[in-house]
Motif scaffolding. Structure first.
Motif, short mmCIF file in Angstrom:
data_model
loop_
_atom_site.label_atom_id
_atom_site.label_comp_id
_atom_site.label_asym_id
_atom_site.label_seq_id
_atom_site.Cartn_x
_atom_site.Cartn_y
_atom_site.Cartn_z
N THR A 253 0.87 -1.19 0.00
CA THR A 253 0.00 0.00 0.00
C THR A 253 0.90 1.23 0.00
O THR A 253 1.77 1.36 0.88
CB THR A 253 -0.93 0.00 1.22
OG1 THR A 253 -1.78 -1.16 1.15
CG2 THR A 253 -1.82 1.24 1.23
N LEU A 254 0.72 2.06 -1.01
CA LEU A 254 1.58 3.25 -1.18
C LEU A 254 0.87 4.43 -0.54
O LEU A 254 -0.16 4.90 -1.03
CB LEU A 254 1.83 3.50 -2.68
CG LEU A 254 2.33 2.29 -3.48
CD1 LEU A 254 2.58 2.66 -4.93
CD2 LEU A 254 3.58 1.68 -2.84
N THR A 274 -1.96 -7.03 -12.84
CA THR A 274 -1.73 -6.55 -11.46
C THR A 274 -3.00 -5.90 -10.92
O THR A 274 -3.69 -5.18 -11.64
CB THR A 274 -0.58 -5.51 -11.47
OG1 THR A 274 0.58 -6.13 -12.04
CG2 THR A 274 -0.25 -5.02 -10.07
N GLN A 275 -3.30 -6.17 -9.64
CA GLN A 275 -4.50 -5.58 -9.03
C GLN A 275 -4.13 -4.22 -8.44
O GLN A 275 -3.17 -4.10 -7.67
CB GLN A 275 -5.03 -6.50 -7.94
CG GLN A 275 -6.44 -6.11 -7.51
CD GLN A 275 -7.09 -7.18 -6.64
OE1 GLN A 275 -6.76 -8.36 -6.74
NE2 GLN A 275 -7.99 -6.74 -5.78
N VAL A 276 -4.86 -3.17 -8.87
CA VAL A 276 -4.60 -1.79 -8.42
C VAL A 276 -5.87 -1.24 -7.81
O VAL A 276 -6.90 -1.18 -8.47
CB VAL A 276 -4.17 -0.91 -9.62
CG1 VAL A 276 -3.93 0.52 -9.17
CG2 VAL A 276 -2.94 -1.49 -10.32
N ALA A 283 -3.91 6.94 -0.92
CA ALA A 283 -3.29 5.61 -0.80
C ALA A 283 -3.76 4.68 -1.91
O ALA A 283 -4.95 4.67 -2.25
CB ALA A 283 -3.61 5.00 0.57
N VAL A 284 -2.82 3.94 -2.47
CA VAL A 284 -3.12 2.97 -3.53
C VAL A 284 -2.55 1.61 -3.11
O VAL A 284 -1.40 1.54 -2.65
CB VAL A 284 -2.46 3.38 -4.87
CG1 VAL A 284 -2.89 2.44 -5.99
CG2 VAL A 284 -2.81 4.81 -5.25
N ARG A 285 -3.36 0.54 -3.25
CA ARG A 285 -2.88 -0.81 -2.90
C ARG A 285 -2.60 -1.58 -4.17
O ARG A 285 -3.41 -1.59 -5.11
CB ARG A 285 -3.95 -1.55 -2.07
CG ARG A 285 -3.48 -2.92 -1.59
CD ARG A 285 -4.53 -3.63 -0.79
NE ARG A 285 -4.09 -4.96 -0.35
CZ ARG A 285 -4.87 -5.86 0.25
NH1 ARG A 285 -6.16 -5.56 0.45
NH2 ARG A 285 -4.40 -7.03 0.63
#
Ligand code: EPZ
Length: 432
Positions: A253-254, A274-276, A283-285
């Protein structure tokens, strides 16, 4: 000299905090020359490029401090107008002091930046812009010597053969803010970093509209107040750690990231399987999986960013199929390909494209970084490669990634920064 030593194969799991943007903060720091008052810039990443820009500001008669990610700049000697070759030649973005010097001090002597490994990096569009504003300049012994006492607002077309110019737009924006009358910049760079600069300039008293689009309007003002500005999260650091999650089939998680500034990148990352997921405003996972191939062509914003091209090629080197990546901005920006091939990648370069046949596993090797994003690509490849990878010349990374090894180790990477003394023979050979 330092190198990274990476034992590949660890899944990265956890949270990574994204630092302030290198490509936003560099023109922002140049913009502090526009006011005689003290400016405060917050969320500044601790990078060698930032420290170099502060050296340039000090050479231009400013007192600076840099503590706890906060920079203060206080101009005190407005007669200093020379930005020297030995500083400017190290970092192209430092050419962005030209515009603010012309606005605030009406004169400038700035070294031409020269090229770098990713391309010739001309500044003809910057010079077209200041000439249109009424600046008289000459190129003398590698310096632009310019007189901005008669600047007037005007309409400027800033488009080049490769589209718009980011630092060129920033430079002309800062040259025009105190020019008498109204200036229109046509085919301006719409990047978020330009929009951030315009927001800060407006907070200083400038009158700018349209930043973030291809047409920017600037109404000249007489003077500007000091700035107090928070730097946006770094888009390219976000993309790099997203790929770190994908390439290790991890789950990161960014935090402190802006999803909306990387739409083209997210689309392509999702095409790899890829799952985004945007899990909060900031926040992005990213959850990795078996990587599928995809085709990419880089464009000016909001297209796929050229700065994410090398990291993406590292990911596609492990995909289940063939991908084609084309760089329309910097046709020669493929220094990472030869090094990835040494790690077992199957890539063929053809003109400004790389044709990538994905392989099941990359193998650890000693590799050498050539520029900021190429070196990041080699680190990403090392995270998944079987065995040990040594990435040399990581001073390139220190220009644009704050505490990279710490951030990666905190989420499970087996990575160390180690000293090494390059053999004379190797460095001579490389210099040849
Ligand atoms: C900015 O560089 C970024 N740097 C670069 O990131 C990024 O790769 C680039 O924009 C493209 O997105 C900063 O913002 C500090 P350009 P910039 O002027 O502004 C041509 C990184 O890795 N051009 O937008 O210097 C040029 O040849 C760095 O963080 C002219 O022809 O790049 C190129 O093909 C690398 N004449 C294209 O425009 C000019 O006068 C884009 O260059 C200026 C540019």
């Amino acid at each position: 000299m330092h190198k990274f030593v990476i034992e590949g194969g660890e899944k990265l799991i956890g949270d990574v905090r994204i630092s302030g943007s290198k490509n936003e903060v560099l023109p922002i720091l140049a913009a502090t020359l526009l006011s005689e008052e003290k400016s405060v810039i917050r969320n500044v990443p601790n990078l060698s490029d930032v420290r170099l820009m502060l050296e340039i500001l000090e050479e231009l008669g400013c007192r600076t401090t840099f503590e706890n990610h906060t920079v203060t700049v206080t101009p005190y000697d407005l007669n200093r107008i020379v930005a020297s070759y030995d500083l400017v030649s190290q970092m192209r973005a430092s050419f962005c002091v030209l515009g603010p010097l012309l606005s605030s001090r009406k004169r400038a002597e700035v070294s031409l930046p020269g090229g770098c490994v990713i391309g010739v990096r001309p500044v003809d569009l910057h010079l077209r812009g200041i000439k249109a504003l009424g600046v008289n300049y000459e190129l003398d012994h590698g310096y632009v010597k310019a007189d901005g006492r008669n600047m007037r607002g005007t309409r400027i077309f800033l488009g080049g053969n490769s589209g718009s110019t980011v630092t060129g737009t920033a430079n002309i924006l800062m040259a025009a803010v105190m020019a008498k009358g109204t200036t229109f910049i046509e085919q301006a760079a719409p990047e978020p970093e330009v929009e951030g600069l315009a927001n800060m300039l407006n907070s200083m008293g400038a009158k700018i509209s349209g930043a973030g689009s291809h047409r920017i309007e600037i109404q000249g003002v007489d003077s500007l107040r000091g700035a107090d500005y928070d730097v946006q999260p770094d888009r390219m650091e976000t993309a790099t750690y997203a790929i770190a999650a994908a390439i290790t089939k991890g789950d990161l998680t960014l935090r402190n990231s802006k999803y909306e500034n990387l739409i083209a990148f997210w689309e392509k990352l999702k095409e790899t399987g890829t799952q985004v997921d945007q899990v909060a405003d900031d926040a992005v996972r990213i959850q990795g999986c078996e990587i599928q191939p995809t085709d990419i062509v880089t464009f000016s914003y909001p297209g796929f960013p050229t700065d994410a091209q090398a990291p993406m090629i590292a990911l596609l080197a492990t995909a289940n199929g063939i991908s084609i990546v084309t760089d329309t901005i910097y046709p020669d920006r493929f220094m990472h390909v030869a090094e990835l091939i040494r790690m077992g990648a199957d890539i063929r370069k053809q003109n400004n494209s790389a044709i990538i046949h994905g392989v099941k596993n990359l193998s650890g090797a000693q590799v050498m970084g050539a520029d900021l994003r190429a070196t990041a690509a080699l680190v990403l490849a090392g995270l998944t490669a079987k065995g040990t990878t040594e990435v040399h010349r990581i001073y390139h990374l220190d220009r644009g990634y704050e505490q990279m090894e710490q951030k990666l180790a905190q989420v499970g990477a087996n990575i160390q920064r180690a000293e090494y003394n390059p053999s004379r023979r190797k460095s001579d050979r490389n210099a040849a």
